[in-house]
Design a protein around this motif. Structure first.
Motif, short mmCIF file in Angstrom:
data_model
loop_
_atom_site.label_atom_id
_atom_site.label_comp_id
_atom_site.label_asym_id
_atom_site.label_seq_id
_atom_site.Cartn_x
_atom_site.Cartn_y
_atom_site.Cartn_z
N VAL A 42 3.51 6.45 -7.01
CA VAL A 42 3.02 7.77 -6.61
C VAL A 42 2.64 8.54 -7.87
O VAL A 42 3.43 8.67 -8.81
N ASP A 43 1.41 9.01 -7.90
CA ASP A 43 0.93 9.81 -9.03
C ASP A 43 1.71 11.13 -9.05
O ASP A 43 1.69 11.90 -8.08
N SER A 44 2.40 11.39 -10.17
CA SER A 44 3.24 12.58 -10.27
C SER A 44 2.44 13.87 -10.22
O SER A 44 2.97 14.93 -9.86
N GLU A 45 1.17 13.83 -10.57
CA GLU A 45 0.34 15.05 -10.57
C GLU A 45 -0.27 15.32 -9.20
O GLU A 45 -0.29 16.47 -8.74
N THR A 46 -0.80 14.28 -8.57
CA THR A 46 -1.53 14.48 -7.31
C THR A 46 -0.68 14.17 -6.07
O THR A 46 -1.00 14.62 -4.97
N GLY A 47 0.36 13.38 -6.25
CA GLY A 47 1.15 12.95 -5.11
C GLY A 47 0.52 11.79 -4.35
O GLY A 47 1.08 11.30 -3.36
N ASN A 48 -0.65 11.35 -4.79
CA ASN A 48 -1.32 10.23 -4.15
C ASN A 48 -0.75 8.90 -4.61
O ASN A 48 -0.19 8.78 -5.70
N LYS A 49 -0.95 7.88 -3.79
CA LYS A 49 -0.51 6.54 -4.15
C LYS A 49 -1.53 5.87 -5.08
O LYS A 49 -2.75 6.10 -4.95
N ILE A 50 -1.03 5.09 -6.01
CA ILE A 50 -1.89 4.32 -6.91
C ILE A 50 -1.37 2.89 -6.97
O ILE A 50 -0.17 2.64 -6.91
N ALA A 51 -2.30 1.93 -7.04
CA ALA A 51 -1.94 0.52 -7.18
C ALA A 51 -1.88 0.19 -8.67
O ALA A 51 -2.83 0.46 -9.42
N GLY A 202 -4.18 5.11 1.67
CA GLY A 202 -4.75 3.82 1.32
C GLY A 202 -3.71 2.72 1.21
O GLY A 202 -2.52 2.97 0.97
N THR A 203 -4.16 1.49 1.38
CA THR A 203 -3.28 0.32 1.25
C THR A 203 -4.01 -0.79 0.50
O THR A 203 -5.24 -0.84 0.47
N ILE A 204 -3.22 -1.67 -0.11
CA ILE A 204 -3.75 -2.88 -0.73
C ILE A 204 -2.79 -4.00 -0.36
O ILE A 204 -1.59 -3.90 -0.60
N THR A 205 -3.34 -5.05 0.25
CA THR A 205 -2.48 -6.15 0.72
C THR A 205 -3.15 -7.48 0.46
O THR A 205 -4.39 -7.59 0.51
N PRO A 206 -2.36 -8.50 0.16
CA PRO A 206 -2.93 -9.85 0.03
C PRO A 206 -3.38 -10.34 1.40
O PRO A 206 -2.73 -10.06 2.42
N ASN A 207 -4.52 -11.01 1.46
CA ASN A 207 -5.02 -11.48 2.75
C ASN A 207 -4.97 -13.00 2.91
O ASN A 207 -5.47 -13.55 3.89
#
Length: 260
Positions: A42-51, A202-207
């Motif tokens: 979690v980005d400490s500035e924006t609160g958004n998730k980052i991979a 958003g999500t990132i997953t192996p397919n």
């Protein structure tokens, strides 16, 4: 006289080269076996998730030792060059008191030269002085002394790793603010490389089972003053070549002046 005066320095340069090949093999083996991890932070500035891609494995311990051994042989080569020059000088000074001079400034270097090359023929001393192994002179040559002191007196040569994501396959991004981020800059791998801004949903997953992350980079110097972040292999390659060329110049000069 014989060129045997320089046999010791020549052998030490060859040994440094052999050790550099070992270091390269150890480094390449590390990159082949290391396991990149994919984390969602979690980005400490924006609160958004980052991979983020990380490598938590430390650089191979052998890197510290091989780097130090290479530096040792280069440092010893310089001292043995100074001793060789002493042995072919007219007065033949006490070689136990002869060292290749260095300094943290020109003034300090000249004082070191006066003390550690006393009795060596003046033209040979001038040859040494011309190499400028002091801060602000030939900084690469000076770094051999600096690195040798770290390993000899303080600690192992610090090592870290920096890299980039060079490949990502069989992953699916959904609802990401940005897809995969490609950045050629080398980043500290323990801190992680941001490969996607996922945003709040958003999500990132192996397919597939073939999902892979490839990371490439360098084993670098750790906190070693101005060397921090510099690739160890490339830096040591430069230093070995520097000393090898210095040795060649001294041998050529001594041959041209009839000393060997």
């Amino acid at each position: 006289m014989s060129e045997a005066f320089f046999d010791g320095p020549s052998l030490k340069v060859k040994r440094a080269n052999a050790l550099l090949e070992n270091l390269y093999a150890v480094e390449q083996s590390f990159w082949l076996r290391c396991t990149p991890e994919l984390n969602v932070d979690v980005d400490s500035e924006t609160g958004n998730k980052i991979a983020v891609v990380r490598i938590r494995e430390k650089p191979p311990e052998l890197i510290h030792v091989l780097a130090a051994e290479i530096i040792y042989h280069l440092r010893s080569t310089l001292d043995q060059i100074a001793v060789a020059l002493a042995r072919m000088s007219k007065t033949v000074p006490n070689v136990k008191k002869i060292y290749f001079p260095t300094g943290d400034s020109l003034k300090g270097f000249l004082a070191s030269s006066e003390k550690n090359t006393a009795g060596i023929d003046s033209d040979l001393v001038e040859l040494i002085i011309g190499e400028k192994p002091y801060d602000g002179g030939n900084d690469d040559l000076r770094s051999i002394f600096y690195l040798a002191n770290i390993d000899k007196h303080l600690e192992l040569i610090p090592a870290a790793h920096r890299g980039r994501v060079s490949g990502l396959s069989h992953f699916t991004f959904k609802n990401a603010i940005t897809g995969i981020i490609i950045d050629d800059r080398l980043c500290p791998l323990d801190e992680g490389i941001v490969i996607s801004e996922l945003g709040p949903h958003g999500t990132i997953t192996p397919n597939s089972s073939n999902a892979q992350i490839q990371v490439s980079g360098d084993i670098t110097f750790g906190n070693v003053s101005t060397f921090e972040g510099e690739p160890i292999f490339q830096k040591l390659y430069v230093l070995i070549d520097l000393v090898a060329r210095l040795l060649q110049r001294f041998v050529k000069y001594c041959r041209n002046t009839g000393r060997i």
